[in-house]
Design a protein around this motif. Sequence first.
Motif, PDB file in Angstrom:
ATOM      1  N   HIS A   1      36.973  45.131  38.048  1.00  0.00           N
ATOM      2  CA  HIS A   1      36.971  45.874  39.307  1.00  0.00           C
ATOM      3  C   HIS A   1      37.850  47.114  39.203  1.00  0.00           C
ATOM      4  O   HIS A   1      37.464  48.207  39.667  1.00  0.00           O
ATOM      5  CB  HIS A   1      37.460  44.969  40.435  1.00  0.00           C
ATOM      6  CG  HIS A   1      37.552  45.640  41.774  1.00  0.00           C
ATOM      7  ND1 HIS A   1      36.443  45.970  42.509  1.00  0.00           N
ATOM      8  CD2 HIS A   1      38.628  46.058  42.493  1.00  0.00           C
ATOM      9  CE1 HIS A   1      36.823  46.556  43.639  1.00  0.00           C
ATOM     10  NE2 HIS A   1      38.140  46.629  43.650  1.00  0.00           N
TER      11      HIS A   1
ATOM     12  N   LEU B   1      46.962  32.159  37.668  1.00  0.00           N
ATOM     13  CA  LEU B   1      45.654  32.795  37.827  1.00  0.00           C
ATOM     14  C   LEU B   1      44.780  32.422  36.638  1.00  0.00           C
ATOM     15  O   LEU B   1      45.193  32.571  35.489  1.00  0.00           O
ATOM     16  CB  LEU B   1      45.809  34.312  37.903  1.00  0.00           C
ATOM     17  CG  LEU B   1      46.657  34.847  39.063  1.00  0.00           C
ATOM     18  CD1 LEU B   1      46.740  36.369  38.992  1.00  0.00           C
ATOM     19  CD2 LEU B   1      46.081  34.417  40.398  1.00  0.00           C
ATOM     20  N   ASP B   2      43.581  31.940  36.920  1.00  0.00           N
ATOM     21  CA  ASP B   2      42.689  31.565  35.832  1.00  0.00           C
ATOM     22  C   ASP B   2      42.120  32.821  35.186  1.00  0.00           C
ATOM     23  O   ASP B   2      42.097  33.908  35.774  1.00  0.00           O
ATOM     24  CB  ASP B   2      41.561  30.661  36.324  1.00  0.00           C
ATOM     25  CG  ASP B   2      40.726  31.320  37.414  1.00  0.00           C
ATOM     26  OD1 ASP B   2      39.865  32.133  37.077  1.00  0.00           O
ATOM     27  OD2 ASP B   2      40.980  31.038  38.603  1.00  0.00           O
ATOM     28  N   SER B   3      41.656  32.675  33.960  1.00  0.00           N
ATOM     29  CA  SER B   3      41.182  33.815  33.175  1.00  0.00           C
ATOM     30  C   SER B   3      39.960  34.478  33.817  1.00  0.00           C
ATOM     31  O   SER B   3      39.805  35.696  33.751  1.00  0.00           O
ATOM     32  CB  SER B   3      40.852  33.369  31.749  1.00  0.00           C
ATOM     33  OG  SER B   3      39.870  32.345  31.756  1.00  0.00           O
ATOM     34  N   ALA B   4      39.096  33.689  34.454  1.00  0.00           N
ATOM     35  CA  ALA B   4      37.899  34.262  35.088  1.00  0.00           C
ATOM     36  C   ALA B   4      38.285  35.212  36.218  1.00  0.00           C
ATOM     37  O   ALA B   4      37.701  36.293  36.363  1.00  0.00           O
ATOM     38  CB  ALA B   4      37.003  33.141  35.610  1.00  0.00           C
ATOM     39  N   TYR B   5      39.282  34.823  37.004  1.00  0.00           N
ATOM     40  CA  TYR B   5      39.737  35.692  38.096  1.00  0.00           C
ATOM     41  C   TYR B   5      40.349  36.971  37.538  1.00  0.00           C
ATOM     42  O   TYR B   5      40.084  38.074  38.036  1.00  0.00           O
ATOM     43  CB  TYR B   5      40.754  34.954  38.956  1.00  0.00           C
ATOM     44  CG  TYR B   5      41.392  35.821  40.025  1.00  0.00           C
ATOM     45  CD1 TYR B   5      40.734  36.091  41.219  1.00  0.00           C
ATOM     46  CD2 TYR B   5      42.657  36.384  39.824  1.00  0.00           C
ATOM     47  CE1 TYR B   5      41.308  36.889  42.187  1.00  0.00           C
ATOM     48  CE2 TYR B   5      43.237  37.189  40.786  1.00  0.00           C
ATOM     49  CZ  TYR B   5      42.566  37.440  41.967  1.00  0.00           C
ATOM     50  OH  TYR B   5      43.132  38.249  42.917  1.00  0.00           O
ATOM     51  N   CYS B   6      41.174  36.851  36.495  1.00  0.00           N
ATOM     52  CA  CYS B   6      41.814  38.025  35.897  1.00  0.00           C
ATOM     53  C   CYS B   6      40.770  38.981  35.327  1.00  0.00           C
ATOM     54  O   CYS B   6      40.913  40.208  35.439  1.00  0.00           O
ATOM     55  CB  CYS B   6      42.780  37.587  34.805  1.00  0.00           C
ATOM     56  SG  CYS B   6      44.220  36.666  35.407  1.00  0.00           S
ATOM     57  N   GLU B   7      39.701  38.441  34.743  1.00  0.00           N
ATOM     58  CA  GLU B   7      38.643  39.292  34.196  1.00  0.00           C
ATOM     59  C   GLU B   7      37.902  40.029  35.309  1.00  0.00           C
ATOM     60  O   GLU B   7      37.541  41.202  35.150  1.00  0.00           O
ATOM     61  CB  GLU B   7      37.668  38.434  33.379  1.00  0.00           C
ATOM     62  CG  GLU B   7      38.264  37.925  32.068  1.00  0.00           C
ATOM     63  CD  GLU B   7      37.317  36.993  31.345  1.00  0.00           C
ATOM     64  OE1 GLU B   7      36.204  36.753  31.882  1.00  0.00           O
ATOM     65  OE2 GLU B   7      37.679  36.490  30.269  1.00  0.00           O
ATOM     66  N   ARG B   8      37.680  39.361  36.439  1.00  0.00           N
ATOM     67  CA  ARG B   8      37.002  40.014  37.568  1.00  0.00           C
ATOM     68  C   ARG B   8      37.865  41.147  38.134  1.00  0.00           C
ATOM     69  O   ARG B   8      37.361  42.230  38.437  1.00  0.00           O
ATOM     70  CB  ARG B   8      36.686  38.993  38.660  1.00  0.00           C
ATOM     71  CG  ARG B   8      35.605  37.991  38.309  1.00  0.00           C
ATOM     72  CD  ARG B   8      35.059  37.308  39.556  1.00  0.00           C
ATOM     73  NE  ARG B   8      36.103  36.642  40.309  1.00  0.00           N
ATOM     74  CZ  ARG B   8      36.477  35.375  40.112  1.00  0.00           C
ATOM     75  NH1 ARG B   8      35.878  34.654  39.169  1.00  0.00           N
ATOM     76  NH2 ARG B   8      37.421  34.830  40.847  1.00  0.00           N
ATOM     77  N   VAL B   9      39.154  40.892  38.270  1.00  0.00           N
ATOM     78  CA  VAL B   9      40.061  41.927  38.784  1.00  0.00           C
ATOM     79  C   VAL B   9      40.118  43.098  37.814  1.00  0.00           C
ATOM     80  O   VAL B   9      40.083  44.264  38.219  1.00  0.00           O
ATOM     81  CB  VAL B   9      41.467  41.344  39.016  1.00  0.00           C
ATOM     82  CG1 VAL B   9      42.463  42.447  39.341  1.00  0.00           C
ATOM     83  CG2 VAL B   9      41.439  40.318  40.133  1.00  0.00           C
ATOM     84  N   GLN B  10      40.186  42.798  36.524  1.00  0.00           N
ATOM     85  CA  GLN B  10      40.233  43.847  35.509  1.00  0.00           C
ATOM     86  C   GLN B  10      38.977  44.710  35.541  1.00  0.00           C
ATOM     87  O   GLN B  10      39.053  45.951  35.505  1.00  0.00           O
ATOM     88  CB  GLN B  10      40.423  43.205  34.136  1.00  0.00           C
ATOM     89  CG  GLN B  10      40.653  44.179  33.003  1.00  0.00           C
ATOM     90  CD  GLN B  10      40.839  43.455  31.686  1.00  0.00           C
ATOM     91  OE1 GLN B  10      39.876  43.103  31.002  1.00  0.00           O
ATOM     92  NE2 GLN B  10      42.085  43.188  31.335  1.00  0.00           N
TER      93      GLN B  10
END
Length: 241
Positions: A72, A61-70
């Motif tokens: 949310h 998982l790329d960092s941008a996706y993890c930041e969006r999930v976090q």
Amino acid sequence: DKFALVKAAVYAFRVNVILVIGNEKLTVEMQKIFSSEEAKGQSQRPITVLKIPRSPGVVDLDSAYCERVQAHQVKNYFYGSPLQLPPELAAAFTSAGGREGQGLSGLNLGGEAAAMDLALSPHSSVVSFDDLTIYRIGQDSFAPSSALPIGASRALGEMQPVKIDPSQPGQGIVNIVLAVLSLTEAPEMDIEEAILDADVLGFVVITSIDTENNRFTVLVPSAASLAGRVALTGSIQWQEA
């Protein structure tokens, strides 16, 4: 030391088995670290490092996706999330005159409300610097070695809580998620053990700081008072859009 926090967690939780998923280089590094004489002295029992195969269907998982999930998840913690209707309830709601996706607030089954929307109403409170004691844990909390007196060495460990002074600039606590602990006040003795062993009651976010009046504005899930509480700050940031 890029594995400083890993070692601190292993020793703090008395880990005796470490699983590495599909990374040969990391496995070798872990085996080297935790088979050293230093590790044997820190741990009360031998530490075994095991490599397990990685599933071919697993992707990074790329960092941008993890930041969006976090972001949310943090937003859902404070404001709740829309409730998706099961098919049978969605059909009943639609036949009752509602529109699917509106939630459950208007749905009545058997004369009683089936459920309610999972919408929450957080509060924005103004808190004095003296009412909430904030600590940070980790190497980033310490002053750089260059700031120490000549010949002095740092005596603090990786798990040592460091008290934050909100009145000083550059503390980096605005828009940071704080964990509010079950402690009502920070004890003078054994503070490290007391803070690290305390339960987390919930989370708050400091949205702004007023250094002139020694207070900050805090977003909290409920209207409960934070006076006399102790909180830990980490690295999770969240700013309300």
